[in-house]
Design a protein around this motif. Structure first.
Motif, PDB file in Angstrom:
ATOM      1  N   LEU A   1       0.820  -1.210   0.000  1.00  0.00           N
ATOM      2  CA  LEU A   1       0.000   0.000   0.000  1.00  0.00           C
ATOM      3  C   LEU A   1       0.855   1.261   0.000  1.00  0.00           C
ATOM      4  CD1 LEU A   1      -2.760  -0.988   2.602  1.00  0.00           C
ATOM      5  CD2 LEU A   1      -3.018  -0.846   0.112  1.00  0.00           C
ATOM      6  N   GLY A   2       2.172   1.082   0.146  1.00  0.00           N
ATOM      7  CA  GLY A   2       3.071   2.226   0.174  1.00  0.00           C
ATOM      8  C   GLY A   2       3.326   2.757   1.572  1.00  0.00           C
ATOM      9  N   VAL A   3       2.968   1.968   2.612  1.00  0.00           N
ATOM     10  CA  VAL A   3       3.170   2.381   4.001  1.00  0.00           C
ATOM     11  C   VAL A   3       4.434   1.706   4.531  1.00  0.00           C
ATOM     12  CG1 VAL A   3       2.204   2.394   6.336  1.00  0.00           C
ATOM     13  CG2 VAL A   3       0.687   2.632   4.344  1.00  0.00           C
ATOM     14  N   ASN A   4       5.489   2.484   4.740  1.00  0.00           N
ATOM     15  CA  ASN A   4       6.777   1.930   5.179  1.00  0.00           C
ATOM     16  C   ASN A   4       7.329   2.610   6.422  1.00  0.00           C
ATOM     17  OD1 ASN A   4       7.293   0.039   2.877  1.00  0.00           O
ATOM     18  ND2 ASN A   4       7.221   1.947   1.696  1.00  0.00           N
ATOM     19  N   ASP A   5       6.579   3.550   6.979  1.00  0.00           N
ATOM     20  CA  ASP A   5       7.089   4.312   8.112  1.00  0.00           C
ATOM     21  C   ASP A   5       6.682   3.660   9.437  1.00  0.00           C
ATOM     22  OD1 ASP A   5       4.383   4.811   7.689  1.00  0.00           O
ATOM     23  OD2 ASP A   5       4.480   6.788   8.610  1.00  0.00           O
ATOM     24  N   ARG A   6       7.433   3.920  10.459  1.00  0.00           N
ATOM     25  CA  ARG A   6       7.142   3.509  11.841  1.00  0.00           C
ATOM     26  C   ARG A   6       7.026   1.992  11.990  1.00  0.00           C
ATOM     27  NH1 ARG A   6       1.860   6.347  12.357  1.00  0.00           N
ATOM     28  NH2 ARG A   6       2.000   6.274  10.089  1.00  0.00           N
ATOM     29  N   GLN A   7       6.685   1.563  13.202  1.00  0.00           N
ATOM     30  CA  GLN A   7       6.564   0.145  13.497  1.00  0.00           C
ATOM     31  C   GLN A   7       5.104  -0.288  13.576  1.00  0.00           C
ATOM     32  OE1 GLN A   7       8.766  -0.090  17.257  1.00  0.00           O
ATOM     33  NE2 GLN A   7      10.327  -1.311  16.203  1.00  0.00           N
ATOM     34  N   MET A   8       4.914  -1.577  13.398  1.00  0.00           N
ATOM     35  CA  MET A   8       3.617  -2.190  13.665  1.00  0.00           C
ATOM     36  C   MET A   8       3.585  -2.610  15.130  1.00  0.00           C
ATOM     37  SD  MET A   8       2.122  -5.665  11.973  1.00  0.00           S
ATOM     38  CE  MET A   8       0.403  -6.117  12.217  1.00  0.00           C
TER      39      MET A   8
END
Length: 333
Positions: free
Chosen positions: A198-205
Motif C-alpha cells: 500500500l506504500g506504508v513503510n514508516d514507523r513500526q507495527m
C-alpha cells in the motif's frame, strides 16, 4: 495529477447500496478524490437518483475508457440484470443476490485487466446470495475465489488508524486456542507486506496485548509470556519492524496518535470497538493480500431504510477516497 479510476459496485439492489452510490458520486469531495465507474443496473440507479434527489446524469458505457469523467455524470456499466416486476426494496431476493455477485465479478475483471485501478464495494446480503445460488457467503470469499487468493487479509482504517485482525469470526473460546506463536509470526509477516504494497513503510507495527495489562507476567493470563512476546521477539530478531505486546487499553490510541503505523488486533471485537468508537462512519475495510486493491464500507444493506433516501453516504465517500489514496502506490502481486 491524474486521478485514480475506481470501479464502484452497486451492491444488493434491494439495499441502500444504490442510494449511497448516487449520493457519494454527487459529492464534490468524491469527484476531487477519484474518477468512478459504477457497475450496476440502470433502472435501479435511475430510481436511486430519483429517491435521493441528487443532480446526476447517467452515462451508460460498455467499458471504463468510454466514460465522461465530469462532475454531475454517473458513468455506468449497465448489466441490466434486475427485473423490476419482481423487485422490492428491503427484501431477501435471489435475483438481487445474483445481480450483486455479477457486479462484483465484473469489477474484479476490470481491475485485474488494468481498466480500473481499484474496487470500492457497497453492501451485499448473505441470504440473498444464498437464494441466488451464489456459492459464497460474502465479499471476501468472492474476491478470494475470483482473484485466486488463498487467505485475504482484512485491514480496517479510520482517521489514519490501521488495524489488522489475527482472528475474526470465531467465539472467544476458540479465539484463545488460536493465539499461537506461529500464527502471530505469520500474520506479522503478511501484514507488514500488505502495508508495504500500500506504500506504508514508516514507523513500526504494534501487536495488541490479550489479557489485562498484558497478563502482568502471568498474574492475569500467560498467553503473552508463552505465545505473543516470543513471537514478537523472534520477528524483531529477524529485522521486522514490530513491537509489543502493548496493552489493548492504550495501543489503539497510541496508533491513532501516530506512534505506530498499524495494530495487530488479536480478536474481532478488540479491533472493531477501537476503530468504530474512533469514527463509526469512516471505518473502512481494505482487503489485502490480493492482486487487486479493494475497499468497502463496513455496514450492511440496511433493508429497513432502503428506498427511503435517508442512508448516509459518508462511508461510501471514504471508501472511494481510500481506494484512490492507495491505488497509485499499490503494488500488484
Amino acid at each position: 495529477m491524474k486521478k485514480a479510476l475506481i470501479a464502484v459496485t452497486m451492491g444488493d439492489p434491494a439495499g441502500i447500496g444504490p442510494e449511497i452510490t448516487a449520493k457519494a458520486l454527487a459529492d464534490e469531495a468524491t469527484f476531487d478524490y477519484a474518477d468512478c465507474i459504477v457497475i450496476g443496473d440502470k433502472k435501479i440507479m435511475e430510481q436511486a437518483i430519483q429517491i435521493t434527489k441528487v443532480p446526476l446524469k447517467i452515462n451508460t458505457v460498455s467499458k471504463p475508457a468510454e466514460g465522461k469523467y465530469e462532475f454531475g455524470v454517473l458513468n455506468l456499466i449497465d448489466l441490466n440484470n434486475v427485473d423490476m416486476s419482481g423487485f422490492e426494496f428491503g427484501k431477501v431476493s435471489g435475483m438481487c443476490g445474483k445481480a450483486a455477485f455479477e457486479y462484483i465479478a465484473r469489477a474484479i475483471e476490470l481491475t485485474n485487466t488494468g481498466e480500473t485501478d481499484a474496487v470500492a464495494t457497497t453492501p451485499i446480503n448473505k441470504e440473498s446470495l444464498h437464494a441466488g445460488n451464489v456459492p459464497f457467503i460474502g465479499h471476501t470469499e468472492i474476491f478470494a475465489a475470483l482473484t485466486n487468493t488463498k487467505d485475504p487479509l482484512t485491514m480496517f482504517e479510520t482517521n489514519g488508524l490501521r488495524v489488522f485482525f489475527l482472528t475474526r469470526h470465531v467465539s472467544l473460546r476458540k479465539m484463545l486456542d488460536m493465539i499461537k506463536k506461529e500464527r502471530i509470526e505469520d500474520y506479522i509477516v503478511r501484514c507488514l507486506e500488505a502495508l508495504k504494497r500500500l506504500g506504508v513503510n514508516d514507523r513500526q507495527m504494534a501487536v495488541a496485548g490479550l489479557n489485562p495489562h498484558c497478563g502482568e507476567h502471568g498474574l492475569f493470563g500467560d498467553e503473552e509470556m508463552k505465545e505473543i512476546t516470543p513471537a514478537v521477539e523472534e520477528m524483531q530478531a529477524k529485522g521486522y519492524p514490530v513491537t509489543g505486546p502493548i496493552g489493548a487499553d492504550s495501543v489503539f490510541h497510541q496508533a491513532a496518535q501516530g506512534r505506530y503505523n498499524s495494530v495487530l488486533s488479536l480478536y474481532h471485537d478488540q479491533g472493531h470497538i477501537a476503530t468504530k468508537t474512533l469514527d463509526f462512519n469512516k471505518t473502512i475495510a481494505i482487503t489485502n493480500g490480493m492482486p487487486i486493491l479493494r475497499t468497502s464500507v463496513d455496514h450492511g444493506t440496511a433493508f429497513d431504510i432502503a428506498g427511503k433516501g435517508i442512508a448516509d453516504a459518508v462511508s461510501m465517500v471514504e471508501a472511494i477516497r481510500l481506494a484512490a489514496k492507495y491505488a497509485p502506490n499499490f503494488k500488484k502481486i
